[in-house]
Design a protein around this motif. Sequence first.
Motif, mmCIF file in Angstrom:
data_model
loop_
_atom_site.group_PDB
_atom_site.id
_atom_site.type_symbol
_atom_site.label_atom_id
_atom_site.label_comp_id
_atom_site.label_asym_id
_atom_site.label_seq_id
_atom_site.Cartn_x
_atom_site.Cartn_y
_atom_site.Cartn_z
ATOM 1 N N HIS A 36 47.161 38.926 30.040
ATOM 2 C CA HIS A 36 46.254 37.974 30.348
ATOM 3 C C HIS A 36 44.946 38.031 29.812
ATOM 4 O O HIS A 36 44.340 37.140 29.228
ATOM 5 C CB HIS A 36 46.078 38.290 32.225
ATOM 6 C CG HIS A 36 45.566 37.045 32.811
ATOM 7 N ND1 HIS A 36 45.517 36.935 34.196
ATOM 8 C CD2 HIS A 36 44.951 35.914 32.410
ATOM 9 C CE1 HIS A 36 44.854 35.717 34.505
ATOM 10 N NE2 HIS A 36 44.663 35.026 33.486
ATOM 11 N N HIS A 84 37.793 32.675 33.137
ATOM 12 C CA HIS A 84 38.281 33.998 33.100
ATOM 13 C C HIS A 84 37.328 35.067 33.022
ATOM 14 O O HIS A 84 37.290 36.255 33.554
ATOM 15 C CB HIS A 84 39.266 34.171 31.635
ATOM 16 C CG HIS A 84 40.539 33.201 31.990
ATOM 17 N ND1 HIS A 84 40.977 31.977 31.985
ATOM 18 C CD2 HIS A 84 41.658 34.049 32.646
ATOM 19 C CE1 HIS A 84 41.970 31.795 32.281
ATOM 20 N NE2 HIS A 84 42.562 33.186 32.663
ATOM 21 N N TRP A 138 42.583 26.853 40.008
ATOM 22 C CA TRP A 138 41.755 27.835 40.607
ATOM 23 C C TRP A 138 41.247 27.751 41.911
ATOM 24 O O TRP A 138 41.174 26.576 42.380
ATOM 25 C CB TRP A 138 40.499 27.965 39.609
ATOM 26 C CG TRP A 138 40.777 28.487 38.160
ATOM 27 C CD1 TRP A 138 41.470 27.802 37.143
ATOM 28 C CD2 TRP A 138 40.526 29.942 37.695
ATOM 29 N NE1 TRP A 138 41.593 28.626 36.156
ATOM 30 C CE2 TRP A 138 41.065 29.756 36.455
ATOM 31 C CE3 TRP A 138 40.028 30.845 38.212
ATOM 32 C CZ2 TRP A 138 40.918 31.049 35.581
ATOM 33 C CZ3 TRP A 138 40.160 32.132 37.327
ATOM 34 C CH2 TRP A 138 40.502 32.099 36.223
ATOM 35 N N ASP A 173 42.391 33.087 39.895
ATOM 36 C CA ASP A 173 43.348 32.460 38.908
ATOM 37 C C ASP A 173 44.634 32.205 39.673
ATOM 38 O O ASP A 173 45.283 33.087 40.078
ATOM 39 C CB ASP A 173 43.380 33.313 37.878
ATOM 40 C CG ASP A 173 44.081 32.704 36.440
ATOM 41 O OD1 ASP A 173 44.822 31.664 36.728
ATOM 42 O OD2 ASP A 173 44.117 33.186 35.463
ATOM 43 N N HIS A 177 50.652 32.652 34.787
ATOM 44 C CA HIS A 177 50.469 33.815 34.078
ATOM 45 C C HIS A 177 49.790 34.694 34.743
ATOM 46 O O HIS A 177 49.769 35.866 34.096
ATOM 47 C CB HIS A 177 49.808 33.288 32.617
ATOM 48 C CG HIS A 177 48.512 32.817 32.774
ATOM 49 N ND1 HIS A 177 48.083 31.660 31.930
ATOM 50 C CD2 HIS A 177 47.661 33.524 33.356
ATOM 51 C CE1 HIS A 177 46.804 31.562 32.223
ATOM 52 N NE2 HIS A 177 46.318 32.605 32.967
HETATM 53 MN MN MN3 Z 1 44.432 32.847 33.552
#
Ligand code: MN3
Length: 217
Positions: A36, A84, A138, A173, A177
């Motif tokens: 990630h 992120h 998100w 998140d 992924h």
């Molecule tokens: Mn992510």
Amino acid sequence: MLSSVQQLGDSVSLPKLEWQYDALEPYISGKINEIHHSRHHQAYVDGYNNSFQLLIEAKVNGDLKKVVELQNAIKFFAGGHINHVLFWKSLSPVSQEGGKHPSDNSALGKQIKSQFGTIDNLISIMNSKLASIQGSGWCFLVKNPELGSVLEVITTANQDTVSSPHIPILAIDAWEHAYYLQYQNKKLDYFKAIWNVINWKEAERAFDGNHSSQHRM
Ligand code: MN3
């Protein structure tokens, strides 16, 4: 001419994490964090830097059509980087008080109590919002300074960011992924588990208010 153009293109870079990749186990596996951070987040950083360079070139070349076309790529990659950065700050190993709820005496603790009754109630509201995200997106706990620091839970699609006047307090998140290697289709288990490593200390700091760090990356 070219040197001043290059200066405009100052690049962003991947932030170092304050903990080891495996420090959030068993809730989030080391392999997930490694991929990630070092691949997905790196790709947003690279994508933003590349798109911004192309934007400068398009501007220099007077290619207005290209300038317009590049806006979507910049929004996506820069949004991915911003989100992120917030996500990594929102997480902390249990050994560093990850998952430890804010104290009832902190400003954030008081605000949560007055609006939601208990932390667990806020968590269950955020988990419902997370579960309702279709596709990638998100969930954020935000503060609305225009309403006297009222807390709100919002979701965004893709890599869309929290917009003003909202100030992000926590970012989670919900992209595949973020959990698929460990949780596969059981994303509700990931949403439940992540609260064991949520960095409420950082959330308290964000709620209290020096936000300059969130705008400089
Ligand atoms: Mn992510």
